[in-house]
Write a protein that holds these residues in place. Structure first.
Motif, PDB file in Angstrom:
ATOM      1  N   VAL A   1      18.765   4.809  19.111  1.00 50.54           N
ATOM      2  CA  VAL A   1      18.300   3.594  18.431  1.00 50.54           C
ATOM      3  C   VAL A   1      19.309   2.461  18.569  1.00 50.54           C
ATOM      4  N   LEU A   2      20.586   2.786  18.460  1.00 49.50           N
ATOM      5  CA  LEU A   2      21.629   1.763  18.340  1.00 49.50           C
ATOM      6  C   LEU A   2      22.339   1.416  19.647  1.00 49.50           C
ATOM      7  N   THR A   3      22.144   2.210  20.691  1.00 48.43           N
ATOM      8  CA  THR A   3      22.841   1.961  21.961  1.00 48.43           C
ATOM      9  C   THR A   3      21.905   2.156  23.139  1.00 48.43           C
ATOM     10  N   GLN A   4      22.383   1.742  24.295  1.00 46.36           N
ATOM     11  CA  GLN A   4      21.668   1.932  25.555  1.00 46.36           C
ATOM     12  C   GLN A   4      22.425   2.940  26.422  1.00 46.36           C
ATOM     13  N   GLU A   5      21.738   3.484  27.418  1.00 47.24           N
ATOM     14  CA  GLU A   5      22.408   4.407  28.339  1.00 47.24           C
ATOM     15  C   GLU A   5      23.634   3.731  28.958  1.00 47.24           C
ATOM     16  N   GLY A   6      24.732   4.475  28.996  1.00 48.83           N
ATOM     17  CA  GLY A   6      25.974   3.956  29.551  1.00 48.83           C
ATOM     18  C   GLY A   6      26.879   3.310  28.527  1.00 48.83           C
ATOM     19  N   ASP A   7      26.355   2.946  27.359  1.00 46.03           N
ATOM     20  CA  ASP A   7      27.185   2.303  26.337  1.00 46.03           C
ATOM     21  C   ASP A   7      28.296   3.239  25.863  1.00 46.03           C
ATOM     22  N   PRO A   8      29.494   2.708  25.641  1.00 45.77           N
ATOM     23  CA  PRO A   8      30.593   3.527  25.130  1.00 45.77           C
ATOM     24  C   PRO A   8      30.429   3.832  23.641  1.00 45.77           C
TER      25      PRO A   8
END
Length: 388
Positions: free
Chosen positions: A104-111
């Motif tokens: 919900v809070l991040t996208q793929e690849g986000d740290p």
């Protein structure tokens, strides 16, 4: 009158007791690993479930009208956190909730940043959801763990971290974070626009004199913060698969609701709702007795180690029922698992699971068991000194 009853859980389909062969390669070990208790649940829980079973119809059902209120009342009475009913969402467990919130809070690849040594599913939900893992290790000062705030903020800035998974109290190092520590962490995240998932599932298991502060009660962090908790650890209800998300921010709630609707998981089973409500309503006396047993087991472990393995270092148990023990003075990182399993006959969580080889000299021990099992543990750990 004793409210807490120890239960022999062999041959009950227990993950802790009956799945040893799959995890440890043998089934004749003393299991002190999985974080559930070897105690029967409060009588009020059994009675509520018996009553429901006697009704004999298990169709689609809603939680009782008092379900949310019992949780809200508990949070306010024992933690000073006033929860609005509209903030509450369901999850079958805290770990699934973390995984969903990562989506919900991040996208793929986000740290995503975590603070090892830490509960190993944190790392797994980051990597399995194709996010980038960032680690800011806690600092061990004479066996007591603290946050490296400078390293934490530096990694947020350098790697563009989007989300922090907070463990409070911290599993496995048993820290109950001080108010100023939590505020400093939250302020860093707020300053740099980093979301925070606060895993507070052990919030009630406070062993020492520290106060457990819900992160959401410490300031205006609603735009970045989601709190997760459950009755699971408090009342030994893991099988009921019933946990709480507390989402104060309307936008985050809407995003979460859309995700939950997409995966068609917005409510739980009636057995879980009934067990949790009964526990919060009538289980406090049982819980207080459990705390006393955990404190007694910790004292027994501490005193026994001082006599038998005086160079072992036991981290102070502030919260959780999980003891973090450094055996590095006796065992090397390459032989600890073999000796603990094959010489000592113990099934424990090994330190490397919580953050790699840096923690290979550690083991995590579940104290929510009988005094006799802790005495057996001490006898078997003493075997480490043979031939030394």
């Amino acid at each position: 009158m004793t409210l807490v009853k120890y239960r022999d859980r062999k041959n009950t389909n227990s993950v802790k007791w009956d799945n040893l062969k799959n995890i440890f390669g043998q089934d004749n070990l003393l299991p002190l690993w999985v974080a559930d208790m070897d105690f029967e649940v409060p009588t009020c829980v059994k009675e509520a479930l018996h009553k429901y079973v006697e009704e004999g119809v298990f169709g689609y059902s809603l939680p009782d009208r008092g379900y949310a209120k019992t949780f809200i009342d508990w949070e306010y009475k024992y933690h000073g956190y006033k929860v609005d009913k509209k903030w509450i969402r369901f999850a079958p467990g805290v770990v699934p909730a973390i995984s969903w919130l990562v989506n919900v809070l991040t996208q793929e690849g986000d740290p995503v940043i975590i603070t090892p040594p830490v509960y190993y599913p944190f790392k797994q939900v980051v990597t399995s959801n194709k996010r980038t893992l960032v680690e800011s290790h806690l600092v061990n000062i004479d066996g007591y763990y603290r946050i490296d705030f400078e390293d934490f903020e530096e990694k947020i800035l350098d790697q563009g971290v989007k989300l922090f998974i907070l463990c409070s109290p911290h599993n496995p190092v048993a820290r109950v974070w001080d108010k100023d520590e939590l505020v400093r962490l939250l302020d860093i995240c707020k300053k740099h626009g980093v979301y925070v998932i606060a895993d507070e599932i052990h919030q009630d298991i406070i062993i020492g004199d520290k106060i457990q502060y819900p992160a959401a009660s410490l300031g205006d962090y609603s735009k970045i913060l989601v709190t997760l908790t459950a009755a699971t650890k408090t009342f030994n209800l893991a099988a009921c698969q019933n946990s709480f998300l507390i989402i104060e921010d309307e936008d985050i709630r809407a995003r979460y609701d859309a995700f939950a609707e997409k995966i068609r998981s917005t409510s739980g089973n009636a057995f879980g709702y009934i067990a949790v409500q009964a526990a919060y309503e009538g289980g406090r006396g049982w819980f207080e007795e459990v705390l006393g047993l955990i404190r007694a087991n910790y004292s027994l472990l501490k005193e026994g180690l001082a006599l038998r393995l005086p160079e072992a270092r036991l981290t102070p148990l502030e919260g959780t029922y999980l003891a973090w023990l450094d055996l590095g003075a006796y065992l090397g990182p390459d032989d600890i698992e073999d000796i603990i399993k094959n010489k000592c006959g113990l099934a424990v969580d090994f330190g490397s699971w919580f953050g790699g080889q840096k923690y290979a000299g550690f083991i995590r021990i579940n104290l929510a068991t009988s005094r006799e099992n802790i005495e057996i543990l001490l006898d078997r750990l003493a075997l480490i000194r043979e031939d030394k």
